[in-house]
Design a protein around this motif. Structure first.
Motif, PDB file in Angstrom:
ATOM      1  N   LEU A 320      -2.597  -5.882   5.679  1.00 60.24           N
ATOM      2  CA  LEU A 320      -2.786  -5.002   6.624  1.00 60.24           C
ATOM      3  C   LEU A 320      -2.168  -5.475   8.168  1.00 60.24           C
ATOM      4  O   LEU A 320      -2.067  -4.694   9.022  1.00 60.24           O
ATOM      5  N   GLY A 321      -2.077  -6.858   8.140  1.00 55.51           N
ATOM      6  CA  GLY A 321      -1.943  -7.073   9.505  1.00 55.51           C
ATOM      7  C   GLY A 321      -0.448  -7.833   9.623  1.00 55.51           C
ATOM      8  O   GLY A 321       0.446  -7.650  10.464  1.00 55.51           O
ATOM      9  N   PHE A 322      -0.065  -8.919   8.990  1.00 57.27           N
ATOM     10  CA  PHE A 322       1.025  -9.835   9.202  1.00 57.27           C
ATOM     11  C   PHE A 322       2.244  -9.020   9.215  1.00 57.27           C
ATOM     12  O   PHE A 322       3.163  -9.511  10.076  1.00 57.27           O
ATOM     13  N   PRO A 323       2.531  -8.085   8.270  1.00 60.69           N
ATOM     14  CA  PRO A 323       3.995  -7.857   8.207  1.00 60.69           C
ATOM     15  C   PRO A 323       4.145  -6.921   9.345  1.00 60.69           C
ATOM     16  O   PRO A 323       5.029  -6.924  10.027  1.00 60.69           O
ATOM     17  N   PHE A 324       3.030  -6.177   9.852  1.00 65.58           N
ATOM     18  CA  PHE A 324       3.348  -5.375  11.139  1.00 65.58           C
ATOM     19  C   PHE A 324       3.190  -5.948  12.179  1.00 65.58           C
ATOM     20  O   PHE A 324       3.764  -5.577  13.478  1.00 65.58           O
ATOM     21  N   GLY A 366      -5.959   7.577  -6.010  1.00 64.12           N
ATOM     22  CA  GLY A 366      -6.849   8.513  -6.839  1.00 64.12           C
ATOM     23  C   GLY A 366      -8.063   8.938  -6.599  1.00 64.12           C
ATOM     24  O   GLY A 366      -8.913   9.052  -7.191  1.00 64.12           O
ATOM     25  N   ARG A 367      -8.046   9.211  -5.215  1.00 62.80           N
ATOM     26  CA  ARG A 367      -9.283   9.793  -4.460  1.00 62.80           C
ATOM     27  C   ARG A 367      -9.084  11.105  -3.942  1.00 62.80           C
ATOM     28  O   ARG A 367      -8.090  11.531  -3.752  1.00 62.80           O
ATOM     29  N   ASP A 368     -10.103  11.808  -4.037  1.00 60.16           N
ATOM     30  CA  ASP A 368     -10.118  13.092  -3.320  1.00 60.16           C
ATOM     31  C   ASP A 368     -10.576  13.274  -1.984  1.00 60.16           C
ATOM     32  O   ASP A 368     -10.277  14.009  -1.181  1.00 60.16           O
ATOM     33  N   HIS A 369     -11.346  11.945  -1.555  1.00 60.53           N
ATOM     34  CA  HIS A 369     -11.809  11.933  -0.118  1.00 60.53           C
ATOM     35  C   HIS A 369     -11.962  10.771   0.267  1.00 60.53           C
ATOM     36  O   HIS A 369     -12.559   9.779  -0.518  1.00 60.53           O
ATOM     37  N   LEU A 370     -11.503  10.495   1.584  1.00 62.94           N
ATOM     38  CA  LEU A 370     -11.850   9.153   2.114  1.00 62.94           C
ATOM     39  C   LEU A 370     -12.175   9.204   3.550  1.00 62.94           C
ATOM     40  O   LEU A 370     -11.569  10.082   4.240  1.00 62.94           O
ATOM     41  N   GLU A 371     -13.239   8.922   4.430  1.00 63.80           N
ATOM     42  CA  GLU A 371     -13.594   8.947   5.714  1.00 63.80           C
ATOM     43  C   GLU A 371     -14.278   7.801   6.185  1.00 63.80           C
ATOM     44  O   GLU A 371     -14.733   7.048   5.356  1.00 63.80           O
ATOM     45  N   PHE A 372     -14.008   7.678   7.526  1.00 57.68           N
ATOM     46  CA  PHE A 372     -14.719   6.507   8.141  1.00 57.68           C
ATOM     47  C   PHE A 372     -16.276   6.450   8.005  1.00 57.68           C
ATOM     48  O   PHE A 372     -16.851   7.563   8.084  1.00 57.68           O
ATOM     49  N   GLY A 373     -16.656   5.440   7.305  1.00 58.06           N
ATOM     50  CA  GLY A 373     -18.091   5.239   7.026  1.00 58.06           C
ATOM     51  C   GLY A 373     -18.426   4.051   6.409  1.00 58.06           C
ATOM     52  O   GLY A 373     -17.390   3.016   6.191  1.00 58.06           O
ATOM     53  N   PRO A 374     -19.471   3.790   5.838  1.00 59.58           N
ATOM     54  CA  PRO A 374     -19.969   2.539   5.380  1.00 59.58           C
ATOM     55  C   PRO A 374     -18.829   1.933   4.250  1.00 59.58           C
ATOM     56  O   PRO A 374     -18.946   0.795   4.071  1.00 59.58           O
ATOM     57  N   ASP A 375     -18.021   2.811   3.332  1.00 59.15           N
ATOM     58  CA  ASP A 375     -17.389   2.409   2.246  1.00 59.15           C
ATOM     59  C   ASP A 375     -16.013   2.585   2.756  1.00 59.15           C
ATOM     60  O   ASP A 375     -15.030   2.481   1.865  1.00 59.15           O
ATOM     61  N   TYR A 376     -15.719   2.850   4.142  1.00 56.82           N
ATOM     62  CA  TYR A 376     -14.336   2.853   4.370  1.00 56.82           C
ATOM     63  C   TYR A 376     -14.293   2.407   6.078  1.00 56.82           C
ATOM     64  O   TYR A 376     -14.396   3.324   7.006  1.00 56.82           O
ATOM     65  N   ILE A 377     -14.191   1.267   6.318  1.00 56.89           N
ATOM     66  CA  ILE A 377     -13.840   0.664   7.763  1.00 56.89           C
ATOM     67  C   ILE A 377     -12.759   0.110   7.788  1.00 56.89           C
ATOM     68  O   ILE A 377     -12.709  -0.317   9.289  1.00 56.89           O
ATOM     69  N   LEU A 378     -11.837   0.024   6.676  1.00 55.28           N
ATOM     70  CA  LEU A 378     -10.512  -0.458   7.302  1.00 55.28           C
ATOM     71  C   LEU A 378      -9.669   0.470   6.473  1.00 55.28           C
ATOM     72  O   LEU A 378      -9.791   1.054   5.502  1.00 55.28           O
ATOM     73  N   PRO A 379      -8.386   0.700   6.923  1.00 56.69           N
ATOM     74  CA  PRO A 379      -7.359   1.134   6.187  1.00 56.69           C
ATOM     75  C   PRO A 379      -6.855   0.778   5.078  1.00 56.69           C
ATOM     76  O   PRO A 379      -7.094  -0.431   4.915  1.00 56.69           O
ATOM     77  N   THR A 380      -6.220   1.547   4.231  1.00 58.61           N
ATOM     78  CA  THR A 380      -5.681   0.906   3.036  1.00 58.61           C
ATOM     79  C   THR A 380      -4.261   0.331   3.171  1.00 58.61           C
ATOM     80  O   THR A 380      -3.354   0.793   4.174  1.00 58.61           O
ATOM     81  N   PRO A 381      -3.747  -0.683   2.489  1.00 55.86           N
ATOM     82  CA  PRO A 381      -2.523  -0.968   2.526  1.00 55.86           C
ATOM     83  C   PRO A 381      -1.230  -0.313   2.565  1.00 55.86           C
ATOM     84  O   PRO A 381      -0.249  -0.234   2.940  1.00 55.86           O
ATOM     85  N   PHE A 382      -1.636   0.990   1.783  1.00 58.47           N
ATOM     86  CA  PHE A 382      -0.529   1.813   1.699  1.00 58.47           C
ATOM     87  C   PHE A 382      -0.813   2.983   2.382  1.00 58.47           C
ATOM     88  O   PHE A 382      -0.021   4.061   2.293  1.00 58.47           O
ATOM     89  N   ASP A 383      -1.186   2.922   3.771  1.00 57.93           N
ATOM     90  CA  ASP A 383      -1.296   3.957   4.700  1.00 57.93           C
ATOM     91  C   ASP A 383      -0.205   3.978   5.604  1.00 57.93           C
ATOM     92  O   ASP A 383       0.235   2.914   5.958  1.00 57.93           O
ATOM     93  N   PRO A 384       0.763   4.871   5.278  1.00 60.91           N
ATOM     94  CA  PRO A 384       1.915   4.944   6.080  1.00 60.91           C
ATOM     95  C   PRO A 384       2.057   4.743   7.616  1.00 60.91           C
ATOM     96  O   PRO A 384       2.990   4.475   8.357  1.00 60.91           O
ATOM     97  N   ARG A 385       0.676   5.014   8.189  1.00 56.69           N
ATOM     98  CA  ARG A 385       0.603   4.926   9.636  1.00 56.69           C
ATOM     99  C   ARG A 385       0.465   3.310  10.186  1.00 56.69           C
ATOM    100  O   ARG A 385       0.928   3.442  11.390  1.00 56.69           O
TER     101      ARG A 385
END
Length: 406
Positions: A320-324, A366-385
């Protein structure tokens, strides 16, 4: 890991062509004229231009998009001192991540050097052809001296990912986790188990972000790092606190945060139960964390947990960090990667996790939903943003802090 997985990994690396990296030509070479321009006599023209003005090297060569991934092989993954040669698959893998995620070219270099002085001199003498140096898998405490001296000696970014990459992703996740838990960094009681490169760098970054040093208890194999110990090197001494706590069990009592950068099964259920309400647990030992996530959640239902593994929520992943970070530094021809750039990257990653998740990310996982919360505190490596936001934040911090050439 299973024998079957190990064999698949060996087969993967052995598949023709062997290894994971190759060099490709970027200019036409189809005619005699092409070759005369690519090499003799045409190559003399850019040589003269660079000799007259060294900055022209960025215009006429690949230096500006080329990073050296360099190691001495003394701390390879969780395998320890494997030696320089055996580290090459890891360095090639790092190159794959640089190229895949940020379009950065890499030469991997394995230096057989028993002493820091030999390593430093070798790297310094070959650094001119690169836009940046990524130090990798170098054991503490030598890694601190190596990075510091090379940063002072060279006019390009020098970045030890095991220190700062881990620190940035950990800090970004922790800022978000504390926010969800209704706590703030300045008041958080933090326990960090593991006082090597990653642990010390992570605590240093958290202090820059506002953590209170006197509320940080670092723990090494000899117990809490306190002010009466006489066995501390200069790097651990920075975090020596005046406390009666001596053991990890003591340190965990009423703590808000546990950060593990050590080894498996160190945090017991009793220690976890003794922590403050709504604790944050970063069990980052890989592949076996300091406490298994299932056990942790059975013990406390009010925690937020992160690991270094991809099969659990909230993976603390350095990709999530070094390449960018290097992408941003290279884009402005930065002379170094400084504290301002580290802080900027941390906030950019943390803020991105609070934004709505694109459909492409949901599809990739393979997820229907992800949002900021206890199980999503960091973006995923494949986030194009990631490539859209982090390099710009790092580049802006480089310009604002005066280390950018362009």
């Amino acid at each position: 890991m299973s024998d079957d997985f190990n064999q698949r990994a060996l087969d993967y690396h052995a598949r023709e062509p062997a290894g994971k990296l190759a060099i490709h030509v970027t200019k036409p070479t189809a005619t005699q004229d092409d070759l005369s321009l690519a090499y003799s006599p045409g190559v003399a023209a850019p040589v003269r231009a660079i000799a007259d003005n060294p900055d022209e090297v960025y215009r006429y060569t690949g230096k500006g998009n080329l990073v050296a991934v360099i190691t001495d092989g003394t701390a390879v993954l969780g395998l320890g001192n494997t030696g320089a040669l055996a580290s090459k698959p890891v360095m090639e893998g790092k190159g794959v991540l640089f190229k895949t995620f940020a379009g950065v070219d890499v030469f991997d270099i394995e230096v057989d050097a028993a002493q820091p002085e030999d390593f430093i001199n070798t790297v310094a003498r070959i650094a001119g052809g690169f836009g940046g140096i990524n130090l990798e898998d170098i054991a503490a405490p030598h890694c601190f001296e190596i990075e510091r001296r090379l940063s002072e000696r060279l006019d390009i970014p020098v970045f030890h990912d095991d220190q700062h990459g881990t620190a940035i992703i950990t800090a970004a996740g922790l800022l978000n986790a504390l926010s969800i838990q209704g706590k703030n960094l300045a008041d958080a009681r933090i326990v960090c188990v593991g006082a090597g490169a990653a642990g010390i760098a992570s605590m240093q970054l958290l202090v820059r972000l506002g953590a209170s040093k006197h509320l940080i208890h670092m723990v090494d194999r000899n117990g809490v790092i306190h002010s009466h110990r006489e066995d501390l090197n200069e790097h651990k001494q920075i975090f020596a606190v005046d406390t009666e706590d001596r053991t990890l069990e003591d340190a965990c009592r009423d703590a808000d945060v546990f950060i593990g950068l050590s080894g498996p099964d160190i945090l017991t259920p009793d220690m976890l139960r003794s922590m403050a309400p709504n604790p944050v647990i970063f069990a980052l030992s890989n592949p076996d964390p300091e406490i298994q996530p299932d056990l942790a959640r059975e013990t406390r239902d009010d925690l937020i947990m992160a690991t270094g593994r991809s099969d659990y929520p909230n993976q603390v992943n350095n990709v999530l960090g070094f390449p960018f970070i290097f992408r941003g530094a290279l884009d402005v021809r930065a002379r170094r990667i400084n504290d301002a750039m580290l802080v900027a990257a941390t906030h950019a990653i943390a803020d991105l996790a609070r934004e709505p998740v694109p459909q492409s990310v949901l599809d990739a996982y393979g997820r229907d939903h992800l949002e900021f919360g206890p199980d999503y505190i960091l973006p995923t490596p494949f986030d194009p943003r990631l490539i859209e936001t982090i390099p710009e934040a790092v580049a802006r911090a480089a310009r604002d802090s005066g280390v950018a050439r362009t």
